[in-house]
Write an enzyme that holds these catalytic residues in place. Structure first.
Site, PDB file in Angstrom:
ATOM      1  N   VAL A   1       7.899   6.193  17.273  1.00 20.20           N
ATOM      2  CA  VAL A   1       7.691   6.886  15.992  1.00 20.20           C
ATOM      3  C   VAL A   1       6.474   7.817  16.043  1.00 20.20           C
ATOM      4  CG1 VAL A   1       7.324   6.571  13.509  1.00 20.20           C
ATOM      5  CG2 VAL A   1       8.804   4.980  14.756  1.00 20.20           C
TER       6      VAL A   1
ATOM      7  N   CYS B   1      -4.035  12.870  12.772  1.00 23.70           N
ATOM      8  CA  CYS B   1      -4.850  11.695  12.511  1.00 23.70           C
ATOM      9  C   CYS B   1      -4.895  10.857  13.773  1.00 23.70           C
ATOM     10  CB  CYS B   1      -4.314  10.902  11.315  1.00 23.70           C
ATOM     11  SG  CYS B   1      -2.821  10.012  11.701  1.00 23.70           S
TER      12      CYS B   1
ATOM     13  N   ARG C   1      -3.753  11.285   4.581  1.00 22.49           N
ATOM     14  CA  ARG C   1      -2.537  12.078   4.694  1.00 22.49           C
ATOM     15  C   ARG C   1      -1.598  11.891   3.510  1.00 22.49           C
ATOM     16  NH1 ARG C   1      -0.397  14.437   8.633  1.00 22.49           N
ATOM     17  NH2 ARG C   1       1.599  13.767   7.814  1.00 22.49           N
TER      18      ARG C   1
ATOM     19  N   ARG D   1       1.373  14.437  13.327  1.00 22.40           N
ATOM     20  CA  ARG D   1       1.946  14.240  11.997  1.00 22.40           C
ATOM     21  C   ARG D   1       2.146  15.538  11.211  1.00 22.40           C
ATOM     22  NH1 ARG D   1      -0.538   8.679   9.671  1.00 22.40           N
ATOM     23  NH2 ARG D   1       1.461   8.574   8.611  1.00 22.40           N
ATOM     24  N   PRO D   2       3.077  16.361  11.658  1.00 21.70           N
ATOM     25  CA  PRO D   2       3.354  17.604  10.930  1.00 21.70           C
ATOM     26  C   PRO D   2       4.032  17.336   9.578  1.00 21.70           C
ATOM     27  CG  PRO D   2       4.935  17.296  12.709  1.00 21.70           C
ATOM     28  CD  PRO D   2       3.939  16.171  12.828  1.00 21.70           C
ATOM     29  N   VAL D   3       4.133  18.375   8.751  1.00 21.10           N
ATOM     30  CA  VAL D   3       4.808  18.232   7.449  1.00 21.10           C
ATOM     31  C   VAL D   3       5.960  19.227   7.326  1.00 21.10           C
ATOM     32  CG1 VAL D   3       2.872  17.221   6.167  1.00 21.10           C
ATOM     33  CG2 VAL D   3       3.037  19.716   6.367  1.00 21.10           C
ATOM     34  N   ASP D   4       6.476  19.666   8.495  1.00 22.97           N
ATOM     35  CA  ASP D   4       7.535  20.679   8.483  1.00 22.97           C
ATOM     36  C   ASP D   4       8.791  20.223   7.735  1.00 22.97           C
ATOM     37  OD1 ASP D   4       7.587  18.849  10.691  1.00 22.97           O
ATOM     38  OD2 ASP D   4       9.253  19.975  11.546  1.00 22.97           O
ATOM     39  N   LEU D   5       9.122  18.927   7.809  1.00 21.79           N
ATOM     40  CA  LEU D   5      10.336  18.456   7.137  1.00 21.79           C
ATOM     41  C   LEU D   5      10.170  18.472   5.616  1.00 21.79           C
ATOM     42  CD1 LEU D   5      11.167  15.449   9.498  1.00 21.79           C
ATOM     43  CD2 LEU D   5      12.277  17.694   9.458  1.00 21.79           C
TER      44      LEU D   5
ATOM     45  N   ASP E   1       4.318   0.114  12.153  1.00 19.71           N
ATOM     46  CA  ASP E   1       3.105  -0.442  11.549  1.00 19.71           C
ATOM     47  C   ASP E   1       2.846  -1.897  11.965  1.00 19.71           C
ATOM     48  OD1 ASP E   1       2.578   1.936  10.339  1.00 19.71           O
ATOM     49  OD2 ASP E   1       3.166   1.334   8.317  1.00 19.71           O
TER      50      ASP E   1
ATOM     51  N   ARG F   1      -8.827   0.424   4.413  1.00 17.10           N
ATOM     52  CA  ARG F   1      -7.821   1.334   3.860  1.00 17.10           C
ATOM     53  C   ARG F   1      -6.566   0.565   3.463  1.00 17.10           C
ATOM     54  NH1 ARG F   1      -5.627   4.976   7.857  1.00 17.10           N
ATOM     55  NH2 ARG F   1      -4.173   5.119   6.143  1.00 17.10           N
TER      56      ARG F   1
ATOM     57  N   LYS G   1       0.835  -1.214   0.000  1.00 19.98           N
ATOM     58  CA  LYS G   1       0.000   0.000   0.000  1.00 19.98           C
ATOM     59  C   LYS G   1       0.868   1.262   0.000  1.00 19.98           C
ATOM     60  CE  LYS G   1      -1.654   1.686   3.977  1.00 19.98           C
ATOM     61  NZ  LYS G   1      -1.444   3.106   4.286  1.00 19.98           N
ATOM     62  N   ASN G   2       1.860   1.309   0.892  1.00 18.52           N
ATOM     63  CA  ASN G   2       2.614   2.552   1.034  1.00 18.52           C
ATOM     64  C   ASN G   2       3.493   2.847  -0.181  1.00 18.52           C
ATOM     65  OD1 ASN G   2       1.391   2.992   3.434  1.00 18.52           O
ATOM     66  ND2 ASN G   2       3.143   2.458   4.726  1.00 18.52           N
TER      67      ASN G   2
HETATM   68  C1  UD1 Z   1       4.821   6.483   6.563  1.00 18.48           C
HETATM   69  C2  UD1 Z   1       3.830   5.364   6.323  1.00 18.48           C
HETATM   70  C3  UD1 Z   1       3.240   4.874   7.628  1.00 18.48           C
HETATM   71  C4  UD1 Z   1       4.341   4.492   8.620  1.00 18.48           C
HETATM   72  C5  UD1 Z   1       5.345   5.638   8.754  1.00 18.48           C
HETATM   73  C6  UD1 Z   1       6.541   5.286   9.616  1.00 18.48           C
HETATM   74  C7  UD1 Z   1       2.941   5.939   4.133  1.00 18.48           C
HETATM   75  C8  UD1 Z   1       1.754   6.323   3.333  1.00 18.48           C
HETATM   76  N1  UD1 Z   1       2.773   5.852   5.463  1.00 18.48           N
HETATM   77  O1  UD1 Z   1       4.090   7.573   7.130  1.00 18.48           O
HETATM   78  O2  UD1 Z   1       2.432   3.716   7.358  1.00 18.48           O
HETATM   79  O3  UD1 Z   1       3.775   4.234   9.882  1.00 18.48           O
HETATM   80  O4  UD1 Z   1       5.848   6.027   7.458  1.00 18.48           O
HETATM   81  O5  UD1 Z   1       7.168   4.146   9.134  1.00 18.48           O
HETATM   82  O6  UD1 Z   1       3.978   5.650   3.596  1.00 18.48           O
HETATM   83  N2  UD1 Z   1       7.401  13.953  11.138  1.00 18.48           N
HETATM   84  C9  UD1 Z   1       7.653  15.269  11.460  1.00 18.48           C
HETATM   85  N3  UD1 Z   1       7.684  16.193  10.445  1.00 18.48           N
HETATM   86  C10 UD1 Z   1       7.488  15.846   9.142  1.00 18.48           C
HETATM   87  C11 UD1 Z   1       7.242  14.496   8.832  1.00 18.48           C
HETATM   88  C12 UD1 Z   1       7.213  13.572   9.846  1.00 18.48           C
HETATM   89  O7  UD1 Z   1       7.832  15.621  12.621  1.00 18.48           O
HETATM   90  O8  UD1 Z   1       7.533  16.732   8.270  1.00 18.48           O
HETATM   91  C13 UD1 Z   1       7.323  12.945  12.230  1.00 18.48           C
HETATM   92  C14 UD1 Z   1       5.933  12.329  12.332  1.00 18.48           C
HETATM   93  O9  UD1 Z   1       5.062  13.120  13.078  1.00 18.48           O
HETATM   94  C15 UD1 Z   1       6.232  11.002  12.996  1.00 18.48           C
HETATM   95  C16 UD1 Z   1       7.617  10.651  12.436  1.00 18.48           C
HETATM   96  O10 UD1 Z   1       8.161  11.854  11.908  1.00 18.48           O
HETATM   97  O11 UD1 Z   1       6.302  11.162  14.382  1.00 18.48           O
HETATM   98  C17 UD1 Z   1       7.590   9.601  11.366  1.00 18.48           C
HETATM   99  O12 UD1 Z   1       6.753  10.029  10.308  1.00 18.48           O
HETATM  100  P1  UD1 Z   1       7.019   9.646   8.781  1.00 18.48           P
HETATM  101  O13 UD1 Z   1       8.201   8.747   8.689  1.00 18.48           O
HETATM  102  O14 UD1 Z   1       7.037  10.906   7.994  1.00 18.48           O
HETATM  103  O15 UD1 Z   1       5.726   8.828   8.451  1.00 18.48           O
HETATM  104  P2  UD1 Z   1       4.769   9.015   7.201  1.00 18.48           P
HETATM  105  O16 UD1 Z   1       5.581   9.244   5.977  1.00 18.48           O
HETATM  106  O17 UD1 Z   1       3.690   9.977   7.543  1.00 18.48           O
END
Ligand code: UD1
Length: 460
Positions: free
Chosen positions: A357, A142, A118, A147-151, A335, A427, A48-49
């Protein structure tokens, strides 16, 4: 007056539902009669991912992209709807998707679609790379965390994008005549899977070389890199902490097959272990499951590689406790945390599970406790004390992997478990009930008292 790209109507592909249609709340429940052994073989679907991000990656290419081994899931449909809403052609024949992003009519993703999933945010990188502009609503939190997107945003800024966040909308644009992002050296504070994927996609069409340091090493990142390389992108180091991407002016047509889903495979390994059964799984990539297999073996489960892409799980007796700490790949996957918690409730002794995580990924504890589990939560730790048996009970699925944990717990529990909140399960698991039934499980989906189809593909 000519219509602007934003005004043009969207031509829908007949094989995907209308993007404006809202999902109706699913009133169905799963009824599982547990305490029965499983046996036989199960076929693992595509990841899926990988599928979600590779669909977004197809936006990078202005020619036909064929993507095979795509699982039939609600999330995949949702991503298909988002591409359609951007004016991109999407056609599905079974597990094969044809995407053509020659013409992208819109640079703005609809809020209704991004707020429901997301992974929709993934389109920001490819849209910016192709059009020099993207407007994506912030996905918000969620069930498992903020789950921010700052990075993602900071990396795109390092590549020259101007990014403003206003009223919950991310406005990103690239200035200059050719509107191309610039190669950059980016260090990620955390090896985020999504941020690594966003930046890797954006960099494929950028001007110059991009280096992502402290990149995520997940197999899905490697799958995306391989897909982009099959379209002519120049990427090296995917699967290590440093990924280097040399931008190219354009990408070309490809035909690509997605890797097997390691989380689905891990869930079936746990299903075999918790029911003390012998089952086999294929196709799988055992290397993607190293941490999961190591923990199962530490508990006393036999995992036997029958062939390079086939595993057999044999669990003949009660298992021993073990500690688990979730980490970025190659560490133990978050996961799989919920499914292992279900398994550890029936092991001998105490186990400590540490979730590092996501900050809110223990909501399944309350539901497992309803089934007789003995679990205490302290911060991001769960202390699981093994009990002699679980009992069937009505439970509520709180997120995707929590719902899988409840299903595996139900397979081992005495009596009937009724699981609500199935939209989470749909999902991420293709045909879960049918696959489990094939292994001998007594599991049925019931809507308004009537047994309904077991084929998730037909529902989404
Ligand atoms: C992806 C997977 C999800 C899996 C996760 C971790 C998809 C669609 N989903 O989610 O199934 O559980 O990887 O293996 O591929 N974070 C920040 N800032 C950011 C981005 C992330 O602080 O800009 C934090 C998140 O809040 C979280 C951690 O980093 O605590 C890991 O998130 P991330 O690796 O980005 O997971 P996803 O890509 O959302």
């Amino acid at each position: 007056m000519q219509p602007t790209p934003e005004d043009r109507p969207i031509t829908l592909s007949p094989s995907l539902p209308n993007p404006s249609s809202q999902p109706t709340p699913d009133k169905s429940v799963l009824q599982v009669w547990g305490n029965q052994p499983l046996s036989g073989h199960v076929t693992i679907s595509g990841a899926k991912n990988s599928a979600l991000v590779i669909m977004a990656g197809a936006i990078l290419c202005s020619q036909d992209c064929r993507i095979r081994n795509v699982p039939l899931l609600a999330d995949v449909n949702q991503m298909g709807n988002l591409l359609l809403a951007l004016g991109i052609k999407v056609d599905r024949q079974g597990n094969c998707l044809d995407i053509n992003a020659a013409h992208i009519a819109h640079s703005k993703a609809p809020y209704e679609l991004v707020s429901q999933m997301r992974a929709s945010f993934f389109v920001i990188g490819p849209l910016l790379a192709r059009l020099g502009v993207a407007r994506i609503p912030l996905p918000g939190g969620c069930a498992i965390g903020a789950r921010p997107v700052d990075l993602h945003v900071r990396g795109l800024q390092a590549m020259g994008a101007e990014v403003q966040i206003d009223h919950g909308m991310v406005y990103a644009s690239v200035r200059g005549q050719n509107k191309r992002l610039q190669g950059a050296r980016i260090y990620l504070d955390y090896p985020s899977v999504g941020a690594t994927e966003t930046l890797m996609m954006a960099a494929t069409l950028a001007d110059g070389e991009t280096t992502i340091e402290n990149a995520a090493q997940e197999p899905e990142v490697v799958d995306l890199a391989n897909f982009c390389r099959a379209m002519g992108a120049k990427i090296r180091g995917a699967g290590t902490k440093t990924i280097v991407i040399s931008g190219v002016p354009s990408l070309h047509s490809t035909d690509y097959s997605i890797i097997p889903d390691r989380v689905e495979a891990g869930t079936f390994l746990v299903a075999g272990a918790i029911t003390q059964s012998e089952i086999s799984l294929s196709p799988v990539v055992p290397d993607h499951l190293t941490a999961v297999i190591a923990k199962l073996r530490a508990m006393g489960v036999q995992i036997i590689p029958d062939a390079p892409n086939r595993l057999r799980v044999v669990a003949s007796e009660r298992l021993s406790a073990t500690d688990i700490k979730t980490l970025p790949y190659p560490g133990f996957p978050t996961d799989m945390q919920a499914q292992f918690m279900a398994l550890l409730t029936l092991s001998d002794g105490d186990s400590v599970i540490t979730e590092t995580v996501f900050e809110n990924r223990m909501r399944h504890v309350a539901e497992l406790s309803r089934m007789g589990a003995d679990i205490r939560v302290e911060g991001n730790h769960a202390i699981v004390r093994g009990v002699p048996f679980l009992s069937g009970a009505p439970v509520l699925a709180t997120d995707l992997r929590a719902s899988a944990a409840l299903v595996v717990a139900a397979l081992a529990a005495k009596g009937m478990t009724t699981i609500e909140g199935l939209h989470h399960l749909d999902r991420g698991y293709e045909n879960l009930e049918a696959k489990l039934r094939q292994l001998g499980a007594r599991i049925h989906r019931v809507t308004d008292g009537m047994e309904t189809t077991s084929d998730s593909a037909a529902r989404v």
